[in-house]
Design a protein around this motif. Structure first.
Motif, mmCIF file in Angstrom:
data_model
loop_
_atom_site.group_PDB
_atom_site.id
_atom_site.type_symbol
_atom_site.label_atom_id
_atom_site.label_comp_id
_atom_site.label_asym_id
_atom_site.label_seq_id
_atom_site.Cartn_x
_atom_site.Cartn_y
_atom_site.Cartn_z
ATOM 1 N N ARG A 8 4.316 -1.501 -3.259
ATOM 2 C CA ARG A 8 4.401 -0.800 -1.975
ATOM 3 C C ARG A 8 3.763 0.589 -2.070
ATOM 4 O O ARG A 8 3.020 0.998 -1.193
ATOM 5 N N ARG A 9 4.063 1.332 -3.148
ATOM 6 C CA ARG A 9 3.482 2.667 -3.309
ATOM 7 C C ARG A 9 1.968 2.594 -3.427
ATOM 8 O O ARG A 9 1.244 3.430 -2.887
ATOM 9 N N GLU A 11 0.006 0.357 -2.095
ATOM 10 C CA GLU A 11 -0.556 0.062 -0.773
ATOM 11 C C GLU A 11 -0.513 1.296 0.135
ATOM 12 O O GLU A 11 -1.490 1.611 0.813
ATOM 13 N N ILE A 12 0.630 1.990 0.132
ATOM 14 C CA ILE A 12 0.789 3.128 1.036
ATOM 15 C C ILE A 12 -0.123 4.282 0.634
ATOM 16 O O ILE A 12 -0.782 4.904 1.490
ATOM 17 N N GLU A 16 -3.611 3.917 2.704
ATOM 18 C CA GLU A 16 -3.283 4.819 3.806
ATOM 19 C C GLU A 16 -3.231 4.080 5.151
ATOM 20 O O GLU A 16 -3.919 4.434 6.107
ATOM 21 N N ILE A 19 1.319 3.579 10.201
ATOM 22 C CA ILE A 19 2.742 3.345 9.974
ATOM 23 C C ILE A 19 3.188 2.036 10.618
ATOM 24 O O ILE A 19 4.072 1.353 10.091
ATOM 25 N N VAL A 22 2.628 -0.520 8.061
ATOM 26 C CA VAL A 22 3.640 -0.444 7.000
ATOM 27 C C VAL A 22 4.938 -1.082 7.481
ATOM 28 O O VAL A 22 5.608 -1.806 6.735
ATOM 29 N N LYS A 23 5.279 -0.821 8.736
ATOM 30 C CA LYS A 23 6.530 -1.372 9.284
ATOM 31 C C LYS A 23 6.463 -2.892 9.373
ATOM 32 O O LYS A 23 7.461 -3.583 9.131
ATOM 33 N N TRP A 26 6.601 -3.970 5.519
ATOM 34 C CA TRP A 26 7.831 -3.671 4.798
ATOM 35 C C TRP A 26 8.920 -3.239 5.788
ATOM 36 O O TRP A 26 9.380 -2.103 5.770
ATOM 37 N N CYS A 183 8.219 9.025 1.560
ATOM 38 C CA CYS A 183 8.114 7.578 1.383
ATOM 39 C C CYS A 183 6.861 6.990 2.019
ATOM 40 O O CYS A 183 6.305 5.998 1.521
ATOM 41 N N LEU A 184 6.416 7.591 3.122
ATOM 42 C CA LEU A 184 5.258 7.065 3.844
ATOM 43 C C LEU A 184 3.982 7.853 3.539
ATOM 44 O O LEU A 184 2.952 7.621 4.156
ATOM 45 N N ASN A 185 4.084 8.784 2.587
ATOM 46 C CA ASN A 185 2.927 9.565 2.142
ATOM 47 C C ASN A 185 2.258 10.304 3.309
ATOM 48 O O ASN A 185 1.039 10.277 3.471
#
Length: 227
Positions: A8-9, A11-12, A16, A19, A22-23, A26, A183-185
């Motif tokens: 996950r990290r 990918e985020i 980039e 959001i 991302v939602k 995950w 968490c979402l960078n």
């Protein structure tokens, strides 16, 4: 979520993504419990406990600092923030006064980052317009004070969409917002970069030796209030 943390990290941070993507990818991450757990995996600190403990240690000195700035006429808006405490001097309201007064003290514009939301007022789409990262603070009826003394809901907004809601108070909202940024960078909102740096370096004590000259000076000033 622990088993998939590394993926996950990657990918985020690497891709980039928006959001919303991302939602979709995950969805379990977007809860108070999972944001706190993710923050702990990144920073090895308990998000809410560290935030509230750090904040409570600073509240008396910061409120005194606000009072002197308001009395001198340098920060007139702080007077209305402090006057709320004369009506209800609870611990939660003291925390809210410190957090909501911070951009006033630092002469930053919080209008696109922190917005009050009357349950019977404008629609959410209108309220969230222009909000890339921020908080909606829900209250009942017209707001006659600098901030609502009775909050019924706090929501996190990213990219003009609510990503987390039903937070119980302003201080929890700020803690979760800081956690979501990690968490979402996300980047700190430009108009409140010093306020968020203060929360990170001083309240949370995360890499305090890397603070800017402005926050370093503010921290030293606060130490004098605590002596």
């Amino acid at each position: 979520m622990t088993a998939t943390f590394s993926q996950r990290r990657q990918e985020i941070i690497g891709d980039e993504p928006l959001i919303s993507a991302v939602k979709d990818r995950w969805p379990a991450l977007f809860s108070e419990r999972q944001l706190s757990a993710e923050f702990s995996r990144i920073v090895t600190k308990d998000l809410l406990e560290s935030f509230l403990d750090g904040l409570d240690a600073l509240v008396p000195g910061v409120l005194q600092m606000y009072g002197e700035a308001a009395a001198s006429g340098r920060r007139v808006r702080l007077s209305s923030v402090l006057s709320c405490l004369q009506k209800e001097d609870t611990n939660q309201n003291k925390r809210a006064a410190v957090l909501l007064g911070l951009p006033c003290y630092l002469a930053e514009d919080s209008s696109d980052i922190i917005r009050m939301c009357d349950a019977h007022g404008e629609t959410l789409d209108v309220l969230m317009s222009g909000m890339q990262v921020g908080l909606l603070i829900g209250h009942e009826g017209p707001l006659h004070d600098a901030f609502p003394l009775d909050v019924f809901n706090v929501a996190l907004v990213v990219e003009e969409k609510i990503i987390l809601h039903d937070l119980r108070d302003v201080s929890t909202g700020f803690a979760m917002l800081l956690g979501a940024i990690y968490c979402l960078n996300l980047e700190y909102p430009r108009n409140m970069k010093y306020s968020f740096e203060f929360l990170q370096r001083v309240v949370m004590n995360i890499k305090p030796d890397q603070c800017s000259a402005r926050i370093h000076g503010l921290r030293n000033k606060m130490l004098r209030y605590r002596m």
